[in-house]
Design a protein around this motif. Structure first.
Motif, PDB file in Angstrom:
ATOM      1  N   HIS A  13       0.787  -1.168   0.026  1.00  0.00           N
ATOM      2  CA  HIS A  13       0.104  -0.052   0.080  1.00  0.00           C
ATOM      3  C   HIS A  13       0.956   1.282  -0.016  1.00  0.00           C
ATOM      4  CE1 HIS A  13      -4.206  -1.470   0.522  1.00  0.00           C
ATOM      5  NE2 HIS A  13      -3.605  -2.616   0.996  1.00  0.00           N
ATOM      6  N   MET A  14       1.805   1.245   0.553  1.00  0.00           N
ATOM      7  CA  MET A  14       2.971   2.413   0.826  1.00  0.00           C
ATOM      8  C   MET A  14       3.543   2.620  -0.458  1.00  0.00           C
ATOM      9  SD  MET A  14       6.368   2.786   2.872  1.00  0.00           S
ATOM     10  CE  MET A  14       7.481   4.370   2.837  1.00  0.00           C
ATOM     11  N   LEU A  15       3.977   1.647  -1.347  1.00  0.00           N
ATOM     12  CA  LEU A  15       4.650   1.650  -2.646  1.00  0.00           C
ATOM     13  C   LEU A  15       3.512   2.366  -3.570  1.00  0.00           C
ATOM     14  CD1 LEU A  15       6.697  -1.660  -2.581  1.00  0.00           C
ATOM     15  CD2 LEU A  15       7.550   0.702  -2.546  1.00  0.00           C
ATOM     16  N   LYS A  16       2.216   1.798  -3.518  1.00  0.00           N
ATOM     17  CA  LYS A  16       1.100   2.361  -4.491  1.00  0.00           C
ATOM     18  C   LYS A  16       1.086   3.764  -4.154  1.00  0.00           C
ATOM     19  CE  LYS A  16      -2.251   2.213  -7.253  1.00  0.00           C
ATOM     20  NZ  LYS A  16      -1.924   2.083  -8.779  1.00  0.00           N
ATOM     21  N   ASP A  17       1.148   4.205  -2.920  1.00  0.00           N
ATOM     22  CA  ASP A  17       0.868   5.582  -2.526  1.00  0.00           C
ATOM     23  C   ASP A  17       1.972   6.256  -3.177  1.00  0.00           C
ATOM     24  OD1 ASP A  17      -0.359   7.820  -1.064  1.00  0.00           O
ATOM     25  OD2 ASP A  17       1.664   7.816   0.097  1.00  0.00           O
ATOM     26  N   ARG A  18       3.044   5.818  -3.318  1.00  0.00           N
ATOM     27  CA  ARG A  18       4.329   6.602  -3.682  1.00  0.00           C
ATOM     28  C   ARG A  18       4.410   6.391  -5.328  1.00  0.00           C
ATOM     29  NH1 ARG A  18       3.785   7.027   1.540  1.00  0.00           N
ATOM     30  NH2 ARG A  18       5.618   7.728   2.687  1.00  0.00           N
ATOM     31  N   GLY A  19       3.567   6.019  -5.838  1.00  0.00           N
ATOM     32  CA  GLY A  19       3.315   5.738  -7.367  1.00  0.00           C
ATOM     33  C   GLY A  19       3.926   4.413  -8.089  1.00  0.00           C
ATOM     34  N   ILE A  23       4.831  -4.532  -9.564  1.00  0.00           N
ATOM     35  CA  ILE A  23       5.877  -5.107  -8.882  1.00  0.00           C
ATOM     36  C   ILE A  23       6.368  -6.774  -9.737  1.00  0.00           C
ATOM     37  CG2 ILE A  23       6.347  -6.579  -6.799  1.00  0.00           C
ATOM     38  CD1 ILE A  23       5.024  -4.272  -5.298  1.00  0.00           C
ATOM     39  N   PHE A  24       7.512  -6.949  -9.746  1.00  0.00           N
ATOM     40  CA  PHE A  24       8.096  -8.162 -10.447  1.00  0.00           C
ATOM     41  C   PHE A  24       8.566  -8.944  -9.244  1.00  0.00           C
ATOM     42  CE2 PHE A  24       8.364  -4.537 -13.282  1.00  0.00           C
ATOM     43  CZ  PHE A  24       8.118  -5.288 -14.464  1.00  0.00           C
ATOM     44  N   GLY A  25       8.365 -10.326  -9.476  1.00  0.00           N
ATOM     45  CA  GLY A  25       8.852 -11.395  -8.286  1.00  0.00           C
ATOM     46  C   GLY A  25       8.070 -12.609  -8.405  1.00  0.00           C
ATOM     47  N   ILE A  26       8.636 -13.320  -7.334  1.00  0.00           N
ATOM     48  CA  ILE A  26       8.073 -14.558  -7.397  1.00  0.00           C
ATOM     49  C   ILE A  26       7.674 -15.019  -5.675  1.00  0.00           C
ATOM     50  CG2 ILE A  26       8.835 -17.110  -7.384  1.00  0.00           C
ATOM     51  CD1 ILE A  26      10.870 -16.560  -9.439  1.00  0.00           C
ATOM     52  N   GLY A  37      -1.193  -7.670   0.272  1.00  0.00           N
ATOM     53  CA  GLY A  37      -1.481  -6.504  -0.175  1.00  0.00           C
ATOM     54  C   GLY A  37      -1.454  -6.134  -1.518  1.00  0.00           C
ATOM     55  N   ILE A  38      -0.857  -6.900  -2.311  1.00  0.00           N
ATOM     56  CA  ILE A  38      -0.429  -6.457  -3.758  1.00  0.00           C
ATOM     57  C   ILE A  38      -1.812  -5.975  -4.712  1.00  0.00           C
ATOM     58  CG2 ILE A  38       0.399  -7.061  -5.902  1.00  0.00           C
ATOM     59  CD1 ILE A  38       2.779  -8.342  -4.740  1.00  0.00           C
ATOM     60  N   GLU A  39      -2.633  -7.008  -4.746  1.00  0.00           N
ATOM     61  CA  GLU A  39      -4.188  -6.813  -5.419  1.00  0.00           C
ATOM     62  C   GLU A  39      -4.789  -5.632  -4.481  1.00  0.00           C
ATOM     63  OE1 GLU A  39      -5.995 -10.357  -6.525  1.00  0.00           O
ATOM     64  OE2 GLU A  39      -4.268 -11.268  -7.637  1.00  0.00           O
ATOM     65  N   GLU A  40      -4.971  -5.780  -3.526  1.00  0.00           N
ATOM     66  CA  GLU A  40      -5.738  -4.859  -2.741  1.00  0.00           C
ATOM     67  C   GLU A  40      -5.396  -3.322  -2.954  1.00  0.00           C
ATOM     68  OE1 GLU A  40      -7.313  -5.207   1.717  1.00  0.00           O
ATOM     69  OE2 GLU A  40      -5.314  -4.166   1.921  1.00  0.00           O
ATOM     70  N   ALA A  41      -4.068  -3.246  -3.155  1.00  0.00           N
ATOM     71  CA  ALA A  41      -3.523  -2.154  -3.121  1.00  0.00           C
ATOM     72  C   ALA A  41      -3.619  -1.444  -4.619  1.00  0.00           C
ATOM     73  CB  ALA A  41      -1.864  -1.973  -2.950  1.00  0.00           C
ATOM     74  N   GLY A  42      -3.911  -2.467  -5.443  1.00  0.00           N
ATOM     75  CA  GLY A  42      -4.161  -2.190  -7.017  1.00  0.00           C
ATOM     76  C   GLY A  42      -2.933  -1.927  -7.843  1.00  0.00           C
ATOM     77  N   ILE A  43      -1.854  -2.960  -7.323  1.00  0.00           N
ATOM     78  CA  ILE A  43      -0.634  -2.932  -8.100  1.00  0.00           C
ATOM     79  C   ILE A  43      -0.806  -4.212  -8.875  1.00  0.00           C
ATOM     80  CG2 ILE A  43       1.797  -3.444  -7.927  1.00  0.00           C
ATOM     81  CD1 ILE A  43       1.691  -1.822  -5.398  1.00  0.00           C
ATOM     82  N   THR A  44      -0.282  -4.009 -10.201  1.00  0.00           N
ATOM     83  CA  THR A  44      -0.118  -5.298 -11.094  1.00  0.00           C
ATOM     84  C   THR A  44       0.945  -6.068 -10.723  1.00  0.00           C
ATOM     85  OG1 THR A  44      -1.110  -4.293 -12.695  1.00  0.00           O
ATOM     86  CG2 THR A  44       0.358  -6.181 -13.346  1.00  0.00           C
TER      87      THR A  44
END
Length: 531
Positions: A13-19, A23-26, A37-44
């Motif tokens: 959520h913090m990262l989404k707020d910062r723009g 996010i890439f990863g495993i 929190g990735i999907e909840e924050a609206g991050i792909t």
């Protein structure tokens, strides 16, 4: 009351707020709280097949957008796997933020899953800094520190690790972000001094690097070199800053030994946004005998062997804008000869043809089939080495290569990251047969995402550059040939399209079709394509 969540979720959520949008990863059992929190924050989230691929994708995304590329990885092997991309991002000044989990206790307990002796220090060897966040407040502070440093300083990767117990702990959200005003410089009269030097110079020469490729610097550069009638070299990363048809553009041949002689003829040299590293020059000294002006946001470069007389810590765009304002539009006549530039560039091109026979016609044909605004990611392969010299870019910041660290396997995943960032815009990868082996599993990601991505696979059947180097060193070539699969069938097994053109015309048709395809296309070429 503020909503509490596990820290792993609050970080997203913090990262989404910062723009941050991607996010890439495993995921793994040690970092799964970061995925809460990735999907909840609206991050792909883009699921890589290997953490090395995730790091290169984040790198490619960052280079395409200018934004921070973010990757989530697990403790131990996950972090080790992404250290190569971190090292590459460090050498090429790419804003990459790696956030990993770590074990809660390592000194008093051995034999744990994914345990390393010192994970923080290991990561710190390949990035700007590596720190452990033992509390939620520390995690928030370190993330903001990383993001703000990437905005205001030389862009380099950072690593933050968070103990598993902390990721699971319920905490309040991060505080809101606060703006940071730009540094307007601390040299109030430098533009007057440099402008006076330019007016007095008979043979001024500029060297532009990757730090001058941002849009404002690109526009302002033209307002400086044209009135000054300055000669220009660019580093490989700086290609496209100056138009190919500018009469005094020596291009990206800076690493040619003879360029030192030309630079030695200048009576003023101004290097903008370049650290003049070994991989830029392939010699110790630029070759200048005249005063050297250095402009960079990183003061570390001012202490190098080039020994610049004037050292200005400034953003390239700010410097060029101020200088253009002092010079005005009055055209002057320098002592450089446009005909000399044409003849010299022709000699260098011919040297390239002789050094790596048969490749220049392929590069020329590929360039003719590539649409404007294509963003290209290349690998450590001979076709890329040739292209970096002879392919004049029509705009800056559109050719990305693993310049400093020089890793194999960069191009495919980095191009995937770039294509994710540039949906609807052309993106292309150029990679050699050996480099493709390193990260070919990421082809599955391109298929999964339906990316219209041409992947030019150059197969000369060996590590040809290494073989040539061994022969030059009078070493009998060995360990330079590996068994290759049927790359086209391999690509098709992933669900990608594949084509093996037999002529340059067929290759061009395949490239054009690949940009319009509904998924990635492997375009397999060998030295036989030129007949």
């Amino acid at each position: 009351m503020p909503q509490t969540r596990p820290l792993g979720a609050q970080i997203s959520h913090m990262l989404k707020d910062r723009g941050v949008d991607v996010i890439f990863g495993i995921p793994g059992v040690h970092n799964q709280e970061m995925y809460r929190g990735i999907e909840e924050a609206g991050i792909t989230h883009v699921l890589a097949r290997h953490e090395q691929g995730a790091g290169f994708m984040a790198d490619g995304y960052a280079r395409a957008t200018g934004k921070v590329g973010v990757a989530y990885v697990i403790t131990g092997p996950g972090l080790c796997n992404i250290m190569t991309p971190m090292g590459q991002a460090y050498s090429d000044s790419v804003p990459l933020l790696v956030i990993s989990s770590c074990l809660d206790e390592t000194a008093a307990r051995r034999g744990q899953l994914h345990q390393m002796k010192d994970q923080e220090i290991a990561a710190g060897t390949v990035c700007d800094w590596s720190e452990t966040a033992h509390t939620a407040d520390a995690a928030y502070t370190l993330i903001d520190r990383a993001l703000l440093e990437m905005q205001s300083q030389r862009q380099r990767p950072k690593h933050i690790q968070v103990p598993i117990a902390q990721l699971e702990a319920s905490v309040n959200a991060a505080p809101p972000t606060r703006p940071v005003w730009p540094d307007l410089g601390s040299h109030p009269h430098w533009e007057d001094e440099v402008a006076d030097l330019l007016r007095a110079a008979k043979r001024p020469l500029f060297v532009f690097g990757g730090g001058a490729t941002e849009a404002d610097a690109f526009a302002e550069a033209l307002d400086v070199i044209y009135p000054a009638e300055a000669a220009v070299f660019c580093t490989y990363a700086g290609r496209g800053i100056v138009p190919a048809d500018y009469p005094l553009n020596y291009g990206a041949y800076l690493a040619r030994p003879e360029s030192a002689e030309i630079i030695g003829q200048a009576d003023l040299v101004i290097a903008v946004g370049t650290s003049l590293d070994e991989v830029d020059l392939w010699r110790d000294h630029l070759g200048h005998t005249a005063p050297l002006v250095r402009i960079d946001i990183d003061p570390e470069v001012f202490a190098d062997a080039q020994n610049a007389e004037i050292r200005i810590k400034a953003d390239a765009g700010m410097f060029l804008s101020a200088l253009a304002g002092k010079l005005g539009q009055t055209q002057r006549k320098s002592d450089w000869s446009a005909q000399d530039v044409v003849e010299q560039r022709s000699r260098w091109r011919n040297e390239t043809i002789v050094e790596r026979p048969g490749i220049v016609p392929i590069v020329d044909a590929l360039r003719a089939a590539t649409p404007p605004d294509t963003m290209i990611y290349s690998d450590m392969t001979q076709i890329a080495y040739v292209a970096k010299e002879v392919w004049d870019m029509d705009r800056p910041g559109h050719w990305h290569h693993p310049y400093g660290f020089g890793t194999l396997g960069y191009a495919t995943p980095a191009a995937i990251g770039g294509a994710v960032a540039r949906r609807g815009q052309p993106t292309m990868a150029i990679i050699g047969d050996y480099g493709f082996h390193y990260t070919m599993a990421e082809l599955g990601v391109a298929v999964e995402l339906g990316l219209s991505l041409p992947i030019i696979l150059w197969d000369n059947g060996k590590l040809k550059e290494i073989e040539d180097s061994m022969i030059q060193a009078q070493i009998a070539p060995n360990a330079v040939i590996a068994h290759n699969p049927d790359f086209c069938k391999l690509a098709e097994a992933f669900g990608a399209k594949a084509v093996a053109p037999k002529s340059l015309a067929e290759m061009q048709d395949a490239v054009r079709a690949a940009f319009d395809a509904d998924g990635p296309t492997l375009i397999y070429i060998t030295p036989d394509i030129t007949g």
